[in-house]
Design a protein around this motif. Structure first.
Motif, short mmCIF file in Angstrom:
data_model
loop_
_atom_site.label_atom_id
_atom_site.label_comp_id
_atom_site.label_asym_id
_atom_site.label_seq_id
_atom_site.Cartn_x
_atom_site.Cartn_y
_atom_site.Cartn_z
N ILE A 106 0.87 -1.18 0.00
CA ILE A 106 0.00 0.00 0.00
C ILE A 106 0.90 1.22 0.00
CG2 ILE A 106 -1.69 1.32 1.31
CD1 ILE A 106 -2.73 -1.32 2.42
N ILE A 107 0.81 2.03 -1.05
CA ILE A 107 1.57 3.26 -1.15
C ILE A 107 0.63 4.42 -0.88
CG2 ILE A 107 2.98 4.72 -2.64
CD1 ILE A 107 3.72 2.18 -4.21
N LEU A 108 0.95 5.22 0.12
CA LEU A 108 0.13 6.39 0.46
C LEU A 108 0.62 7.57 -0.36
CD1 LEU A 108 0.09 5.96 4.34
CD2 LEU A 108 -1.59 5.15 2.70
N ASP A 109 -0.27 8.15 -1.15
CA ASP A 109 0.07 9.27 -2.02
C ASP A 109 -0.61 10.53 -1.52
OD1 ASP A 109 1.38 10.41 -4.12
OD2 ASP A 109 0.08 9.62 -5.68
N LYS B 154 3.80 1.93 2.58
CA LYS B 154 4.86 2.83 2.15
C LYS B 154 4.31 4.25 2.02
CE LYS B 154 7.63 -0.56 -0.30
NZ LYS B 154 8.41 -0.81 -1.52
N PRO B 155 4.50 5.09 3.03
CA PRO B 155 4.04 6.48 2.90
C PRO B 155 5.00 7.28 2.03
CG PRO B 155 4.91 6.08 5.11
CD PRO B 155 4.99 4.79 4.36
N SER B 156 4.47 7.96 1.02
CA SER B 156 5.32 8.78 0.16
C SER B 156 5.59 10.11 0.85
CB SER B 156 4.64 9.01 -1.19
OG SER B 156 3.52 9.86 -1.04
N LYS B 157 6.48 10.87 0.27
CA LYS B 157 6.82 12.18 0.85
C LYS B 157 5.64 13.14 0.77
CE LYS B 157 11.71 11.73 -0.08
NZ LYS B 157 12.86 12.21 -0.82
N LYS B 158 4.72 12.88 -0.13
CA LYS B 158 3.57 13.77 -0.30
C LYS B 158 2.41 13.42 0.63
CE LYS B 158 4.54 14.41 -5.20
NZ LYS B 158 4.03 14.17 -6.55
#
Length: 178
Positions: A74-77, A136-140
């Motif tokens: 899971i990528i957090l955008d 996976k939390p993104s920088k945004k």
């Protein structure tokens, strides 16, 4: 006889020392160092994932239903968007898709994937093998999104998950294109 002056004997003073304060300070120091020692221990959750070479992919490029299909990334955008895929990025039959938060979004997807994984695991004789979720939390992304996805892990009863902040080059390209 004359009265001789008598020797004046001094009174012996008590030589007892009150150690009450010393005992209190000693106990406080012991408690302090015990607490510091406990707080110093790292609080990390171990996540055991197989090596990339452990994936059983056939010559046609399709992977068998194994550990690779238990892994959900899971990528957090930004803008409360979630990008999710199963297995290895690029090797899985499941393409990445963008989902929203909420009961009709990520929760529904996690419940469906959890049910499929548990059914498959039970059919091969390993009924306790559930999904492994990599967050996976993104920088945004923001902190609220991370808390929300952790709440979704509790709601959907997913026990094995990890928060990771390193992205593969393919995932970085995927984030840049979305």
């Amino acid at each position: 006889m004359k009265n001789l002056p008598q020797k004046v004997r001094s009174k012996k003073l008590s030589s007892r020392v009150d150690l009450t304060a010393m005992v209190s300070v000693s106990f406080m120091l012991i408690i302090f160092f015990m607490v510091i020692g406990e707080l110093r221990k790292p609080k990390v959750m171990d996540l055991s994932l197989p090596d990339y070479n452990a994936y059983t992919c056939g010559w046609r490029g399709g992977c068998h239903m194994g550990i690779d299909n238990r892994v959900i990334t899971i990528i957090l955008d930004d803008n409360n968007k979630i990008i999710t895929y199963s297995g290895l990025f690029g090797y899985s039959e499941y393409l990445p898709k963008t989902i929203e938060f909420g009961k009709n979004g990520i929760r529904k997807e996690l419940e469906k994937r959890r049910k499929n994984i548990i059914e498959y695991s039970a059919s091969v004789g390993k009924p306790k093998n559930g999904p492994i979720v990599i967050i996976k939390p993104s920088k945004k992304s923001n902190f609220k999104n991370l808390v929300d996805i952790l709440d979704e892990m509790a709601i959907t009863k997913i026990d094995t998950y990890a928060i990771v902040n390193d992205f593969t080059p393919e995932e970085e390209k995927l984030l840049a294109s979305k």
